[in-house]
Design a protein around this motif. Structure first.
Motif, mmCIF file in Angstrom:
data_model
loop_
_atom_site.group_PDB
_atom_site.id
_atom_site.type_symbol
_atom_site.label_atom_id
_atom_site.label_comp_id
_atom_site.label_asym_id
_atom_site.label_seq_id
_atom_site.Cartn_x
_atom_site.Cartn_y
_atom_site.Cartn_z
ATOM 1 N N TRP A 1 0.802 -1.185 -0.059
ATOM 2 C CA TRP A 1 0.036 0.154 0.010
ATOM 3 C C TRP A 1 0.909 1.344 0.092
ATOM 4 C CZ3 TRP A 1 -5.354 -1.155 -0.346
ATOM 5 C CH2 TRP A 1 -5.455 -2.469 0.433
ATOM 6 N N ARG B 1 -4.010 5.150 4.076
ATOM 7 C CA ARG B 1 -3.593 4.778 2.919
ATOM 8 C C ARG B 1 -4.022 5.878 1.726
ATOM 9 N NH1 ARG B 1 -4.845 -1.312 4.695
ATOM 10 N NH2 ARG B 1 -2.500 -1.994 5.329
ATOM 11 N N TYR C 1 0.299 -1.329 -6.101
ATOM 12 C CA TYR C 1 -0.782 -1.310 -4.872
ATOM 13 C C TYR C 1 -2.195 -0.782 -5.450
ATOM 14 C CZ TYR C 1 1.846 3.142 -4.881
ATOM 15 O OH TYR C 1 2.413 4.366 -5.244
#
Ligand code: URP
Length: 383
Positions: A177, A194, A210
């Protein structure tokens, strides 16, 4: 021109007649931010360590029932100190050392909350689409070496640290991430945020590594104020800023990595507009320099394969809820921007302009819920 223009501000100062400069700046930047009186030891350390140091302050009107809520933020923009083919651990260690010496100066300047640039522990190598060695830069957000390093910084300097890294999520199959870790001034990991929007533009091939973040729009209540982190490409999404604001963010950091030919004309507008629209402070941060890769890559546009993504133009700045903004850091040099702000300004501007009261959120929510359905029919009126 990409790397030869030091900053827009230095260009204006050189070329606008002195009699007109103040008015030009007022129109471009709003109410002039006060220059901060920073300690001379900080100026000399910045000079010795070869980075730019700027300091500005935003005031709010005195209130009868609330004391001023003064906080100092530090925005750090930097280059990668070593070539991208240096062993991973050596690159990370060099970045830790560089950040440590910049944060020391931030501490001398009384900074309470410091934020680093996006994926600060690595080159912005996603343009290559190669997996190794770049995925080796990923670390646990909770107890990876960089988080531990930042916890030490936070405790030593009594400073909240916002540390955007490439995260390896071991409890979910080791996936990656793009994550900002927020560390309290006590040294505890407060949580993580995130990146919600993954670019699909130019050489920003991040979706190879990601996915869109799944942490929503968290706001972290720190001792110094309620903060949030809108990572890079989220800058282009007004609703992403709005969601952090609805959750109560008073300061929204925007750690970024972006290049001149793609986004420079947007840079001064988007985060500043978000500060105005959401009655909060916004802090966009961009890295500096050009990062070279051993293997050439193409942009999928029929053009020649190349070894770099382009010039990261720095220009980190802070925008205030009244629409004023600080000058930016350099387009080419590393730097630390120290900004003092009275958070009371958020509510004062909100009471004056009332965007939170006049916003028709229930109407937008209803329409958005409809518009995201597969058989949505746009409301177009025709003759
Ligand atoms: N890092 C990142 O999301 N960059 C995309 C380009 C931009 O948003 O200007």
């Amino acid at each position: 021109m990409a790397e030869s223009l030091e900053s827009l501000e230095s260009c204006l100062e050189r070329h606008i007649p002195p009699g007109e400069l103040a008015e030009v700046k007022r129109i471009l930047y709003g109410r002039e931010a006060r220059k901060l009186n920073l300690p001379s030891a900080a100026w000399s350390a910045a000079q010795e360590r070869d980075f730019e140091l700027l300091g500005y302050g935003f005031e709010a009107a005195p209130e009868q029932l609330r004391r001023p809520r003064i906080v100092r933020v530090g925005l750090v923009q930097n280059k990668i100190p070593l070539p991208t083919d240096t062993p991973v651990a050596v690159q990370v260690a060099a970045l830790h050392r560089r950040i440590e010496e910049i944060v020391e100066v931030a501490a001398m300047c009384g900074v309470n909350i410091v934020c680093f640039q996006e994926a600060w522990t690595m080159p912005f190598a996603f343009c290559t689409r190669e997996k190794l060695p770049w995925t080796e830069f990923a670390e646990s957000a909770e107890d990876g070496p960089t988080t531990k390093f930042c916890q030490e910084l936070a405790k030593k300097h009594n400073m909240v640290v916002v540390s955007p890294i490439l995260e390896r999520d071991e409890i979910h199959g080791g996936i990656l991430w793009n994550t900002a870790v927020v560390i309290s001034n006590s040294g505890a990991v407060l949580g993580k945020s995130r990146k919600n929007h993954i670019p699909r533009v130019g050489d920003f091939n991040e979706s190879t590594y990601y996915r869109e973040g799944n942490t929503g729009h968290p706001v972290f209540q720190t001792q110094f104020g309620a903060i949030a982190v809108n990572i890079c490409y989220g800058r282009h999404h007004p609703l992403n800023w709005l969601m952090f604001s609805l959750n109560g963010a008073e300061i929204i950091f925007n750690p970024s990595a972006t290049i001149g030919k793609l986004s420079e004309p947007l840079w001064a507008i988007e985060a500043r507009n978000a500060a105005i629209a959401n009655h909060c402070f916004t802090c966009p941060i961009n890295r500096v320099g050009t990062e070279h890769y051993k293997n050439a890559f193409t942009s999928g546009d029929g053009g020649k394969a190349h070894h770099d993504l382009g010039h990261f133009y720095g220009s980190s700045y802070v925008a205030a809820p009244d629409g004023s903004r600080t000058p930016g850091l350099s387009r080419t040099r590393e730097g630390l921007l120290v900004v003092e702000m009275d958070l009371n300004l958020c509510r004062q501007v909100s009471d004056e302009w009332n965007f939170k009261m006049t916003g028709r959120y229930e109407m937008y929510a209803e329409k958005l819920a409809e518009a995201t359905q597969p058989y949505f029919i746009p409301n177009i009126i025709k003759e």
